[in-house]
Design a protein around this motif. Structure first.
Motif, PDB file in Angstrom:
ATOM      1  N   ALA A 282       0.840  -1.200   0.000  1.00 37.52           N
ATOM      2  CA  ALA A 282       0.000   0.000   0.000  1.00 37.52           C
ATOM      3  C   ALA A 282       0.863   1.234   0.000  1.00 37.52           C
ATOM      4  CB  ALA A 282      -0.902  -0.009   1.228  1.00 37.52           C
ATOM      5  N   VAL A 283       0.548   2.176  -0.846  1.00 35.43           N
ATOM      6  CA  VAL A 283       1.328   3.404  -0.922  1.00 35.43           C
ATOM      7  C   VAL A 283       0.396   4.590  -0.929  1.00 35.43           C
ATOM      8  CG1 VAL A 283       3.245   2.340  -2.126  1.00 35.43           C
ATOM      9  CG2 VAL A 283       1.358   3.262  -3.436  1.00 35.43           C
TER      10      VAL A 283
ATOM     11  N   GLU B 224      -4.713   2.514   6.199  1.00 35.20           N
ATOM     12  CA  GLU B 224      -4.720   1.587   7.340  1.00 35.20           C
ATOM     13  C   GLU B 224      -3.600   0.562   7.249  1.00 35.20           C
ATOM     14  OE1 GLU B 224      -7.654  -1.829   9.308  1.00 35.20           O
ATOM     15  OE2 GLU B 224      -8.482  -0.307   7.965  1.00 35.20           O
ATOM     16  N   GLU B 225      -3.390  -0.003   6.067  1.00 31.97           N
ATOM     17  CA  GLU B 225      -2.360  -1.030   5.908  1.00 31.97           C
ATOM     18  C   GLU B 225      -0.966  -0.441   6.095  1.00 31.97           C
ATOM     19  OE1 GLU B 225      -0.873  -4.767   5.590  1.00 31.97           O
ATOM     20  OE2 GLU B 225      -2.972  -4.131   5.756  1.00 31.97           O
ATOM     21  N   GLU B 226      -0.737   0.743   5.556  1.00 34.12           N
ATOM     22  CA  GLU B 226       0.577   1.360   5.718  1.00 34.12           C
ATOM     23  C   GLU B 226       0.810   1.788   7.164  1.00 34.12           C
ATOM     24  OE1 GLU B 226       2.599   3.816   3.132  1.00 34.12           O
ATOM     25  OE2 GLU B 226       1.450   3.312   1.347  1.00 34.12           O
ATOM     26  N   ARG B 227      -0.248   2.147   7.874  1.00 32.73           N
ATOM     27  CA  ARG B 227      -0.100   2.516   9.275  1.00 32.73           C
ATOM     28  C   ARG B 227       0.364   1.311  10.092  1.00 32.73           C
ATOM     29  NH1 ARG B 227      -4.584   4.818   9.649  1.00 32.73           N
ATOM     30  NH2 ARG B 227      -5.823   3.193  10.675  1.00 32.73           N
ATOM     31  N   ARG B 228      -0.137   0.136   9.743  1.00 30.68           N
ATOM     32  CA  ARG B 228       0.339  -1.085  10.412  1.00 30.68           C
ATOM     33  C   ARG B 228       1.819  -1.317  10.131  1.00 30.68           C
ATOM     34  NH1 ARG B 228      -4.220  -5.791   9.253  1.00 30.68           N
ATOM     35  NH2 ARG B 228      -5.974  -4.812  10.357  1.00 30.68           N
TER      36      ARG B 228
ATOM     37  N   ILE C  60       3.121 -11.820  18.585  1.00 26.12           N
ATOM     38  CA  ILE C  60       2.369 -11.137  19.640  1.00 26.12           C
ATOM     39  C   ILE C  60       1.410 -10.106  19.058  1.00 26.12           C
ATOM     40  CG2 ILE C  60       2.568  -9.646  21.662  1.00 26.12           C
ATOM     41  CD1 ILE C  60       5.216 -11.002  22.301  1.00 26.12           C
ATOM     42  N   VAL C  61       1.882  -9.281  18.110  1.00 23.99           N
ATOM     43  CA  VAL C  61       1.018  -8.239  17.542  1.00 23.99           C
ATOM     44  C   VAL C  61      -0.188  -8.822  16.810  1.00 23.99           C
ATOM     45  CG1 VAL C  61       0.896  -6.393  15.815  1.00 23.99           C
ATOM     46  CG2 VAL C  61       2.767  -6.441  17.452  1.00 23.99           C
ATOM     47  N   PRO C  62      -0.025  -9.825  15.929  1.00 28.40           N
ATOM     48  CA  PRO C  62      -1.220 -10.384  15.270  1.00 28.40           C
ATOM     49  C   PRO C  62      -2.231 -10.957  16.265  1.00 28.40           C
ATOM     50  CG  PRO C  62       0.751 -11.029  14.077  1.00 28.40           C
ATOM     51  CD  PRO C  62       1.217 -10.380  15.345  1.00 28.40           C
ATOM     52  N   LEU C  63      -1.740 -11.611  17.323  1.00 25.92           N
ATOM     53  CA  LEU C  63      -2.653 -12.146  18.340  1.00 25.92           C
ATOM     54  C   LEU C  63      -3.368 -11.010  19.066  1.00 25.92           C
ATOM     55  CD1 LEU C  63      -0.514 -15.052  19.870  1.00 25.92           C
ATOM     56  CD2 LEU C  63      -2.488 -15.249  18.356  1.00 25.92           C
TER      57      LEU C  63
ATOM     58  N   GLY D  69      -2.164  -3.713  17.479  1.00 23.92           N
ATOM     59  CA  GLY D  69      -2.282  -4.780  18.471  1.00 23.92           C
ATOM     60  C   GLY D  69      -2.535  -4.205  19.852  1.00 23.92           C
ATOM     61  N   PHE D  70      -1.547  -3.483  20.370  1.00 20.59           N
ATOM     62  CA  PHE D  70      -1.682  -2.759  21.621  1.00 20.59           C
ATOM     63  C   PHE D  70      -1.739  -1.266  21.329  1.00 20.59           C
ATOM     64  CE2 PHE D  70       0.912  -6.516  22.607  1.00 20.59           C
ATOM     65  CZ  PHE D  70       0.192  -7.073  23.663  1.00 20.59           C
ATOM     66  N   SER D  71      -2.335  -0.510  22.227  1.00 21.42           N
ATOM     67  CA  SER D  71      -2.120   0.927  22.141  1.00 21.42           C
ATOM     68  C   SER D  71      -0.665   1.176  22.509  1.00 21.42           C
ATOM     69  CB  SER D  71      -3.048   1.673  23.109  1.00 21.42           C
ATOM     70  OG  SER D  71      -2.651   1.459  24.453  1.00 21.42           O
ATOM     71  N   GLN D  72      -0.123   2.296  22.053  1.00 18.58           N
ATOM     72  CA  GLN D  72       1.290   2.584  22.326  1.00 18.58           C
ATOM     73  C   GLN D  72       1.553   2.725  23.821  1.00 18.58           C
ATOM     74  OE1 GLN D  72       0.974   5.983  19.889  1.00 18.58           O
ATOM     75  NE2 GLN D  72       1.979   5.079  18.127  1.00 18.58           N
ATOM     76  N   LEU D  73       0.631   3.341  24.538  1.00 17.03           N
ATOM     77  CA  LEU D  73       0.798   3.496  25.985  1.00 17.03           C
ATOM     78  C   LEU D  73       0.753   2.140  26.679  1.00 17.03           C
ATOM     79  CD1 LEU D  73      -1.376   6.688  26.567  1.00 17.03           C
ATOM     80  CD2 LEU D  73       1.098   6.495  26.922  1.00 17.03           C
ATOM     81  N   ALA D  74      -0.114   1.242  26.203  1.00 14.93           N
ATOM     82  CA  ALA D  74      -0.188  -0.095  26.799  1.00 14.93           C
ATOM     83  C   ALA D  74       1.102  -0.863  26.548  1.00 14.93           C
ATOM     84  CB  ALA D  74      -1.384  -0.863  26.221  1.00 14.93           C
ATOM     85  N   ARG D  75       1.648  -0.740  25.360  1.00 13.76           N
ATOM     86  CA  ARG D  75       2.898  -1.436  25.043  1.00 13.76           C
ATOM     87  C   ARG D  75       4.015  -1.002  25.979  1.00 13.76           C
ATOM     88  NH1 ARG D  75       6.130  -1.635  19.182  1.00 13.76           N
ATOM     89  NH2 ARG D  75       7.916  -2.807  19.953  1.00 13.76           N
TER      90      ARG D  75
END
Length: 556
Positions: free
Chosen positions: A5-6, A157-161, A377-380, A390-396
């Motif tokens: 995705a671009v 969305e895909e590029e953000r991942r 871990i992230v896909p789960l 996967g996680f919020s950044q603060l949760a990570r």
């Protein structure tokens, strides 16, 4: 890392608006060049920094204390220069040209160091000139991180991942470089000579420049410099103070904003930021009065986006502070962990493993945890939470704080067992193995605590890097990413102060204290319990910070 995705022509400012399609692989190749460049840079940098104290002692004939102080002073200067480079990138030069110029400075620095080491020139002036040129030219991590993350379109969305994945793999390249530089190149310096030992890093620095320039055609996003962020921050503060008595309207849409023809903010290359309710006093700077219409001045009237820039930075500061305690506990790898390991049996057959070398297990742990986190871990977590990352950044980052607590508990538990061995064999005055007498306990019992520290690093340090980039205003991303790295430097200072205070406070009344010269007579375990409690307390404060934090919002 395959990127399909671009961005489209509607992506945010700073893009070059070249036509693209879903099959365009430019981001993939841009990341390849950036990863290779980062790896070469780190290999060169750690090839010099890891063994620097020994060069200062062996070649420049400094005593241990002077050499240690010289290294810490140089590292402190490097941290400051990272912020200088980040400021120049955001304000004036742009990230691409900042990286190119500073890397060329680092090539000169390595060349000077190599000439000084190979020729064994008398005096230290030439060597220190090269060393501090390196402190300037090698301080590129926050700029390079931001430049790499800029390659992704955050509206997709895909590029953000994949942008989130980028931070993991970028950090992996840092560890690969530090592993090679801190082992192979240190061996060359110790076994072959300083000339070749510094010549190889010089070669890697040239390769880093070549790789980065070779990728120029692949880089598709160039954030333009937006002017001095310090000036914009000062303008908001001055304008808010000058309008101290002005009433802020209840309707935020009445606040002043300046929109350009392309829908961006008045700050070059920066999206408009939505108004937030925190730090309401600063909103006074965006209240337009009759005087502002007749005598407009940026020191009296600021846009909502400019006010929100300052709010973003203020919200990041408590998160930064929570990272200081983490970094202080993390710093034990290079101090108390080594003191502990110096007393343990370092032999595997006839091969001796110095305590300092065991920290390689932490680097290997990070290299293992990065793909495990990114691919498993992230896909789960994504399936469980529905979040792109996967996680919020603060949760990570919070997970990492807890994991590091477990590492301190593991170190304390090992110390309890070590003391039992000391008591059982009456080895209270072995002088930490210096006389050839080691405790009958393998040094490899330390590996678990190093591995757990590596896991915490993947969660917190990488999460912090991503968080500060993501939450920074577009025109301040290099500077905020550099700011996040200052927590590591501050943590080292806190660690040193903590060790000094604890050692003195617990040694009163003629007692040995927790950290005496012979730690077999001390209680290093109590120090690890203290660090674990500080980590838990820091986590409790962090939960309050995370609950209070308001994520940045842009105006589409």
């Amino acid at each position: 890392m395959e990127v399909e995705a671009v961005e489209s022509n509607a992506s945010r400012g700073g893009a070059d608006h070249r036509p693209s399609s879903k099959k365009d692989r430019r981001v993939f190749w841009a990341c390849v060049f950036i990863f290779a460049n980062s790896c070469f840079q780190c290999t060169a940098y750690f090839g010099v920094s890891t063994n620097l104290v020994n060069y200062l002692k062996d070649r420049l004939h400094q005593d241990s204390k002077a050499a240690a102080n010289s290294v810490t002073n140089w590292q402190g200067t490097s941290s400051i220069m990272a912020l200088v480079a980040a400021f120049l990138a955001d304000a004036f030069l742009g990230r691409y040209w900042t990286i190119a110029i500073f890397m060329l400075i680092s090539v000169v620095a390595y060349a000077v160091l190599t000439v000084s080491a190979a020729a064994a020139l008398p005096g230290a002036a030439l060597f220190y000139a090269g060393l501090y040129l390196l402190a300037l030219g090698g301080a590129l991590q926050p700029v390079l991180t931001s430049f790499g993350a800029d390659q992704f379109d955050e509206s997709d969305e895909e590029e953000r991942r994949r942008q989130s994945s980028f931070f993991n793999w970028f950090y992996q390249t840092l560890n690969v470089g530090s592993l090679v530089g801190g082992t192979v190149l240190v061996w060359v310096q110790s076994s072959v000579g300083w000339g070749l030992g510094y010549g190889i890093p010089a070669l890697f620095s040239v390769l880093a420049v070549a790789v980065f320039l070779a990728g120029t055609g692949a880089y598709r996003r160039h954030q333009p410099p937006g002017g001095s962020p310090l000036t914009r921050v000062a303008q908001v503060v001055v304008a808010a103070v000058r309008k101290y008595g002005v009433e802020v309207p209840a309707d935020a849409s009445a606040l002043y904003e300046c929109e350009t023809d392309d829908g961006m903010s008045a700050i070059q290359g920066s999206r408009r930021l939505a108004h937030t309710d925190q730090f309401r006093f600063l909103d006074k700077a965006a209240v337009e009065t009759a005087g502002d219409k007749t005598r407009p001045s940026p020191w009296r009237l600021c846009t909502v986006t400019q006010v929100e820039e300052l709010k973003c930075v203020l919200r990041l500061l408590p998160v930064l502070a929570s990272g200081i305690v983490f970094a202080a506990a993390y710093a034990q790898m290079s101090s108390t962990f080594i003191l502990q390991g110096d007393t343990l049996d370092p032999y595997v057959g006839g091969f001796r493993v110095p305590a300092a070398v065991l920290s390689v297990s932490e680097t290997l742990s990070v290299m293992l945890w990065v793909p495990l986190y990114d691919r498993v871990i992230v896909p789960l977590a994504r399936r469980a939470t529905g979040r792109d990352r996967g996680f919020s950044q603060l949760a990570r980052m919070g997970v990492g704080l807890i994991v590091l607590t477990a590492a301190m508990l593991a170190a304390g538990t090992l110390e309890v067992q070590r003391h039992r061995v000391v008591a059982r064999h009456g080895m209270y005055d072995t002088n930490t193995g210096a006389d050839g007498r080691y405790l009958p306990m393998s040094i490899f019992w330390q590996v678990p605590q190093y591995v757990v520290v590596g896991a915490s690093e993947v969660f917190t340090f990488i999460g912090q890097m991503e968080f500060f980039y993501d939450q920074a205003p577009d025109a301040m991303r290099s500077l905020c990413t550099g700011l996040s790295m200052t927590s590591f430097a501050l943590g080292n200072y806190v660690s040193s102060a903590l060790v000094t205070v604890v050692a003195r406070a617990t040694a009163r009344g003629g007692r040995d204290g927790w950290i005496p010269d012979d730690i077999n007579r001390g209680h290093l375990d109590n120090f690890f319990w203290l660090l674990a409690m500080l980590c838990i307390g820091n986590f409790g404060v962090y939960l309050l910070i995370a609950r209070w934090y308001t994520y940045k919002k842009t105006v589409d």
